[in-house]
Scaffold this active site. Structure first.
Site, mmCIF file in Angstrom:
data_model
loop_
_atom_site.group_PDB
_atom_site.id
_atom_site.type_symbol
_atom_site.label_atom_id
_atom_site.label_comp_id
_atom_site.label_asym_id
_atom_site.label_seq_id
_atom_site.Cartn_x
_atom_site.Cartn_y
_atom_site.Cartn_z
ATOM 1 N N TYR A 233 8.121 1.980 -6.930
ATOM 2 C CA TYR A 233 7.097 0.496 -7.581
ATOM 3 C C TYR A 233 6.542 0.185 -8.707
ATOM 4 O O TYR A 233 7.542 -0.622 -9.979
ATOM 5 C CB TYR A 233 5.585 0.351 -6.959
ATOM 6 C CG TYR A 233 6.346 0.713 -5.387
ATOM 7 C CD1 TYR A 233 7.386 0.369 -4.259
ATOM 8 C CD2 TYR A 233 5.725 1.668 -3.797
ATOM 9 C CE1 TYR A 233 7.665 0.404 -3.278
ATOM 10 C CE2 TYR A 233 5.753 1.498 -3.319
ATOM 11 C CZ TYR A 233 6.632 1.464 -2.291
ATOM 12 O OH TYR A 233 7.460 1.255 -0.841
ATOM 13 N N GLU B 84 0.750 -1.822 0.078
ATOM 14 C CA GLU B 84 0.155 -0.137 -0.534
ATOM 15 C C GLU B 84 0.650 1.320 -0.194
ATOM 16 O O GLU B 84 2.086 1.362 0.583
ATOM 17 C CB GLU B 84 -0.913 0.197 1.421
ATOM 18 C CG GLU B 84 -2.345 -1.215 1.201
ATOM 19 C CD GLU B 84 -1.973 -2.049 1.941
ATOM 20 O OE1 GLU B 84 -1.058 -2.544 3.015
ATOM 21 O OE2 GLU B 84 -2.805 -2.652 2.432
HETATM 22 C C1 LIG Z 1 10.437 5.865 -1.958
HETATM 23 C C2 LIG Z 1 12.289 6.098 -1.665
HETATM 24 C C3 LIG Z 1 11.990 4.881 -0.437
HETATM 25 C C4 LIG Z 1 12.319 5.682 -2.088
HETATM 26 O O1 LIG Z 1 13.920 5.665 -1.950
HETATM 27 P P1 LIG Z 1 15.236 6.257 -3.149
HETATM 28 O O2 LIG Z 1 16.828 5.436 -2.520
HETATM 29 O O3 LIG Z 1 15.041 7.503 -3.302
HETATM 30 O O4 LIG Z 1 14.870 5.827 -4.753
HETATM 31 P P2 LIG Z 1 15.429 5.522 -5.837
HETATM 32 O O5 LIG Z 1 16.801 6.613 -5.748
HETATM 33 O O6 LIG Z 1 15.765 3.452 -5.584
HETATM 34 O O7 LIG Z 1 15.181 5.535 -6.939
HETATM 35 C C5 LIG Z 1 13.804 4.227 -7.801
HETATM 36 C C6 LIG Z 1 13.258 5.636 -8.430
HETATM 37 O O8 LIG Z 1 11.827 6.058 -7.438
HETATM 38 C C7 LIG Z 1 11.324 7.227 -7.771
HETATM 39 N N1 LIG Z 1 11.356 7.784 -6.824
HETATM 40 C C8 LIG Z 1 12.597 8.162 -5.754
HETATM 41 N N2 LIG Z 1 12.522 9.693 -5.954
HETATM 42 C C9 LIG Z 1 12.437 10.514 -6.384
HETATM 43 C C10 LIG Z 1 11.406 11.829 -6.583
HETATM 44 N N3 LIG Z 1 11.712 12.982 -5.607
HETATM 45 N N4 LIG Z 1 10.401 12.526 -7.146
HETATM 46 C C11 LIG Z 1 9.922 11.246 -8.119
HETATM 47 N N5 LIG Z 1 10.349 9.711 -7.997
HETATM 48 C C12 LIG Z 1 11.065 9.409 -7.302
HETATM 49 C C13 LIG Z 1 12.311 7.632 -9.723
HETATM 50 O O9 LIG Z 1 11.581 6.152 -10.283
HETATM 51 C C14 LIG Z 1 13.352 6.575 -9.098
HETATM 52 O O10 LIG Z 1 14.179 6.140 -10.291
HETATM 53 P P3 LIG Z 1 14.728 7.026 -11.002
HETATM 54 O O11 LIG Z 1 16.660 7.077 -10.601
HETATM 55 O O12 LIG Z 1 15.546 5.910 -12.650
HETATM 56 O O13 LIG Z 1 14.241 7.692 -11.804
HETATM 57 C C15 LIG Z 1 12.439 7.096 -0.455
HETATM 58 O O14 LIG Z 1 11.379 8.709 -1.494
HETATM 59 C C16 LIG Z 1 11.708 7.013 0.909
HETATM 60 O O15 LIG Z 1 12.071 6.556 1.960
HETATM 61 N N6 LIG Z 1 10.599 7.665 1.258
HETATM 62 C C17 LIG Z 1 9.489 8.498 2.522
HETATM 63 C C18 LIG Z 1 9.503 6.429 3.217
HETATM 64 C C19 LIG Z 1 8.396 6.422 2.026
HETATM 65 O O16 LIG Z 1 7.880 6.984 1.354
HETATM 66 N N7 LIG Z 1 8.407 5.172 1.347
HETATM 67 C C20 LIG Z 1 7.435 3.881 0.714
HETATM 68 C C21 LIG Z 1 6.693 4.015 1.622
HETATM 69 S S1 LIG Z 1 4.928 3.055 0.814
#
Ligand SMILES: CC(C)(COP(=O)(O)OP(=O)(O)OC[C@H]1O[C@@H](n2cnc3c(N)ncnc32)[C@H](O)[C@@H]1OP(=O)(O)O)[C@@H](O)C(=O)NCCC(=O)NCCS
Length: 150
Positions: free
Chosen positions: A119, A107
């Site tokens: 995702y 979710e």
């Molecule tokens: C969601 C989260 C886990 C992503 O982790 P991250 O290490 O920043 O992500 P990655 O660097 O591995 O990026 C993977 C993909 O996520 C997406 N993404 C990550 N950050 C993004 C941003 N700020 N805006 C848009 N897309 C984003 C992109 O599709 C990216 O792929 P790309 O690098 O090829 O464009 C991180 O933002 C986070 O911890 N957020 C707070 C907690 C949260 O919301 N968790 C999810 C709960 S369901």
């Protein structure tokens, strides 16, 4: 390998305080210490990603009866957008496969476009909505239910 300085390993009870720090930095409505401890106690897949002894992210998943449920993927804001969230998610999916799950579910907040982008790029698609599932700054917020065939 992207980010070779970071490594993934299973979370232990000793890691909970540092994971909680990451959680509180990353979420407006973080999990409590008790939730992490419960997930470890019942044997969920709880993993952390670290560098030089500093935990910068974590992922939690349950797996049973041919399904796995990704309950948390979180990266400290200072380390976001470096590929670590994708590494955590890929590890959880791989663990789901080894536990004979044929589908992964999760979710995510409707407003969480960063997580939804991650995702979708790993094969998840929307299969439903839970109305008012999350607490929000202004009342409740819907959850998108996503699934990925393994
Ligand atoms: C969601 C989260 C886990 C992503 O982790 P991250 O290490 O920043 O992500 P990655 O660097 O591995 O990026 C993977 C993909 O996520 C997406 N993404 C990550 N950050 C993004 C941003 N700020 N805006 C848009 N897309 C984003 C992109 O599709 C990216 O792929 P790309 O690098 O090829 O464009 C991180 O933002 C986070 O911890 N957020 C707070 C907690 C949260 O919301 N968790 C999810 C709960 S369901």
């Amino acid at each position: 390998m992207k980010n070779p300085g970071f490594s993934l390993r299973p979370m232990s009870d000793n890691d909970v305080p540092m994971a909680l720090g990451v959680e509180c930095a990353a979420y407006p409505h973080p999990w409590s210490e008790g939730i992490f401890c419960d997930c470890l106690r019942v044997g969920y897949c709880c993993w952390i990603i670290e560098s030089g002894g500093e935990i910068v992210g974590h992922g939690v998943m349950s797996a049973a009866a041919g399904e796995c449920h990704i309950l948390n993927v979180c990266v400290h804001p200072d380390y976001q957008q470096c590929g670590l969230g994708r590494r955590i998610l890929k590890r959880l999916i791989s663990l789901g496969r080894t536990r004979n799950a044929d589908t992964a579910f999760l979710e995510v907040r409707l407003s969480n476009s960063a997580a939804i982008g991650l995702y979708e790029s790993e094969g998840f698609s929307e299969v439903g909505v839970r109305r008012g599932y999350y607490p929000g700054a202004k009342g409740r917020e819907d959850a998108i239910i996503m699934a990925c065939p393994l």
